[in-house]
Write a protein that holds these residues in place. Structure first.
Motif, mmCIF file in Angstrom:
data_model
loop_
_atom_site.group_PDB
_atom_site.id
_atom_site.type_symbol
_atom_site.label_atom_id
_atom_site.label_comp_id
_atom_site.label_asym_id
_atom_site.label_seq_id
_atom_site.Cartn_x
_atom_site.Cartn_y
_atom_site.Cartn_z
ATOM 1 N N GLY A 108 9.943 -6.768 -9.098
ATOM 2 C CA GLY A 108 11.154 -5.962 -9.143
ATOM 3 C C GLY A 108 10.855 -4.515 -8.768
ATOM 4 O O GLY A 108 9.703 -4.069 -8.819
ATOM 5 N N LEU A 109 11.891 -3.789 -8.401
ATOM 6 C CA LEU A 109 11.719 -2.403 -7.955
ATOM 7 C C LEU A 109 11.044 -1.539 -9.015
ATOM 8 O O LEU A 109 10.108 -0.799 -8.704
ATOM 9 C CB LEU A 109 13.077 -1.802 -7.557
ATOM 10 C CG LEU A 109 13.023 -0.342 -7.093
ATOM 11 C CD1 LEU A 109 12.202 -0.206 -5.821
ATOM 12 C CD2 LEU A 109 14.441 0.183 -6.876
ATOM 13 N N ASP A 110 11.488 -1.620 -10.261
ATOM 14 C CA ASP A 110 10.910 -0.766 -11.302
ATOM 15 C C ASP A 110 9.415 -1.011 -11.465
ATOM 16 O O ASP A 110 8.637 -0.065 -11.582
ATOM 17 C CB ASP A 110 11.628 -0.963 -12.642
ATOM 18 C CG ASP A 110 13.031 -0.368 -12.643
ATOM 19 O OD1 ASP A 110 13.328 0.456 -11.746
ATOM 20 O OD2 ASP A 110 13.823 -0.721 -13.531
ATOM 21 N N VAL A 113 7.498 0.341 -8.396
ATOM 22 C CA VAL A 113 7.384 1.803 -8.442
ATOM 23 C C VAL A 113 6.263 2.210 -9.398
ATOM 24 O O VAL A 113 5.440 3.070 -9.082
ATOM 25 C CB VAL A 113 8.728 2.452 -8.857
ATOM 26 C CG1 VAL A 113 8.549 3.908 -9.234
ATOM 27 C CG2 VAL A 113 9.742 2.321 -7.722
ATOM 28 N N ARG A 130 11.157 6.031 -3.934
ATOM 29 C CA ARG A 130 11.883 4.960 -4.636
ATOM 30 C C ARG A 130 12.933 4.330 -3.736
ATOM 31 O O ARG A 130 13.047 3.110 -3.630
ATOM 32 C CB ARG A 130 12.512 5.504 -5.920
ATOM 33 C CG ARG A 130 13.149 4.423 -6.764
ATOM 34 C CD ARG A 130 13.754 4.984 -8.060
ATOM 35 N NE ARG A 130 14.345 3.935 -8.833
ATOM 36 C CZ ARG A 130 13.716 3.210 -9.744
ATOM 37 N NH1 ARG A 130 12.455 3.455 -10.022
ATOM 38 N NH2 ARG A 130 14.332 2.246 -10.393
ATOM 39 N N SER A 131 13.683 5.166 -3.048
ATOM 40 C CA SER A 131 14.713 4.673 -2.141
ATOM 41 C C SER A 131 14.091 3.898 -0.976
ATOM 42 O O SER A 131 14.588 2.842 -0.581
ATOM 43 C CB SER A 131 15.537 5.850 -1.617
ATOM 44 O OG SER A 131 16.419 5.418 -0.627
ATOM 45 N N ARG A 134 12.851 0.509 -2.230
ATOM 46 C CA ARG A 134 13.989 -0.400 -2.421
ATOM 47 C C ARG A 134 14.434 -0.969 -1.066
ATOM 48 O O ARG A 134 14.632 -2.179 -0.934
ATOM 49 C CB ARG A 134 15.164 0.325 -3.080
ATOM 50 C CG ARG A 134 16.413 -0.580 -3.167
ATOM 51 C CD ARG A 134 17.645 0.143 -3.683
ATOM 52 N NE ARG A 134 17.502 0.468 -5.085
ATOM 53 C CZ ARG A 134 17.485 1.710 -5.584
ATOM 54 N NH1 ARG A 134 17.625 2.735 -4.794
ATOM 55 N NH2 ARG A 134 17.357 1.907 -6.874
ATOM 56 N N LYS A 135 14.550 -0.098 -0.076
ATOM 57 C CA LYS A 135 14.990 -0.522 1.255
ATOM 58 C C LYS A 135 13.997 -1.529 1.859
ATOM 59 O O LYS A 135 14.406 -2.571 2.381
ATOM 60 C CB LYS A 135 15.125 0.708 2.156
ATOM 61 C CG LYS A 135 15.638 0.421 3.532
ATOM 62 C CD LYS A 135 15.858 1.728 4.307
ATOM 63 C CE LYS A 135 16.353 1.449 5.687
ATOM 64 N NZ LYS A 135 15.407 1.857 6.728
ATOM 65 N N MET A 137 11.897 -3.465 0.295
ATOM 66 C CA MET A 137 11.938 -4.715 -0.459
ATOM 67 C C MET A 137 13.161 -5.544 -0.100
ATOM 68 O O MET A 137 13.070 -6.762 0.073
ATOM 69 C CB MET A 137 11.887 -4.423 -1.958
ATOM 70 C CG MET A 137 10.519 -3.907 -2.414
ATOM 71 S SD MET A 137 10.477 -3.343 -4.123
ATOM 72 C CE MET A 137 10.614 -4.905 -4.993
ATOM 73 N N GLU A 138 14.305 -4.907 0.036
ATOM 74 C CA GLU A 138 15.540 -5.626 0.382
ATOM 75 C C GLU A 138 15.464 -6.216 1.781
ATOM 76 O O GLU A 138 15.892 -7.347 2.012
ATOM 77 C CB GLU A 138 16.746 -4.695 0.249
ATOM 78 C CG GLU A 138 17.098 -4.390 -1.201
ATOM 79 C CD GLU A 138 18.169 -3.317 -1.357
ATOM 80 O OE1 GLU A 138 18.654 -2.785 -0.324
ATOM 81 O OE2 GLU A 138 18.520 -3.000 -2.513
ATOM 82 N N ARG A 141 12.595 -9.157 1.718
ATOM 83 C CA ARG A 141 12.705 -10.284 0.778
ATOM 84 C C ARG A 141 13.054 -11.605 1.467
ATOM 85 O O ARG A 141 12.400 -12.625 1.199
ATOM 86 C CB ARG A 141 13.720 -9.972 -0.328
ATOM 87 C CG ARG A 141 13.818 -11.110 -1.372
ATOM 88 C CD ARG A 141 14.779 -10.803 -2.504
ATOM 89 N NE ARG A 141 14.431 -9.586 -3.190
ATOM 90 C CZ ARG A 141 15.192 -8.471 -3.218
ATOM 91 N NH1 ARG A 141 16.350 -8.444 -2.599
ATOM 92 N NH2 ARG A 141 14.791 -7.395 -3.860
#
Length: 170
Positions: A108-110, A113, A130-131, A134-135, A137-138, A141
């Protein structure tokens, strides 16, 4: 002895912070085989850290070196191989992974990080880490999920537990 190329016991894929290097080393020890990290291979060939390759030579040069390192590892290593997070975006690499025991380490993102750290030297995470993470990972995936034979959750788990799950799945 056959002249056929060796095939890795396991290939680990996943985003930065998923545990590919940590789990990979432990899994290799567990299986009694060697460990190979294609990011380390790229750094050895380039003679500098990946972050410097990005800055001095550009992402395209890095991706080209990465593709060569991945091909070499997939065709000539019989242990555990950890691929750089973005290497799976390369079409020929996706084709090479067909028929391999590919394990996607999902995080997961958290957790990612926390593991990567926001002050890291990871070149694709320089601006708003962080942004950016997230990008990445999305975007990646669906590719990770499509290529994986097995998916293992790594959130809130000790690396040894992840290794045990992968070993049981083999």
């Amino acid at each position: 002895m056959s002249s056929a190329s060796q095939q890795p016991a396991v290939v680990l894929i996943g985003p930065p912070g998923s545990g590919k290097s940590t789990v990979g080393r432990l899994l290799a020890d567990h299986l009694g085989v060697s460990f190979r990290d294609t990011d380390t291979d790229v750094e050895a060939v380039a003679g500098k850290p990946i972050s410097d390759v990005f800055i001095e030579d550009g992402e395209a040069a890095f991706r080209e070196m990465e593709a060569v390192a991945v091909r070499a590892a997939l065709e000539g290593h019989d242990g555990v191989v950890s691929l750089g997070g973005g290497s799976v975006l390369h079409g020929p690499t996706q084709e090479l992974l067909a028929g391999h025991r590919v394990v996607y380490l999902r995080v997961g993102l958290d957790q990612a990080v926390k593991r990567v750290g926001l002050g890291s030297a990871r070149p694709l995470l320089v601006l708003n880490p962080r942004s950016q993470l997230r990008k990445l990972m999305e975007e990646r995936r669906p590719v990770y999920e499509r290529l994986a034979v097995t998916t293992v959750e790594t959130d809130d788990r000790e690396p040894e537990d992840v290794v045990a799950e992968i070993a049981a799945a083999l």
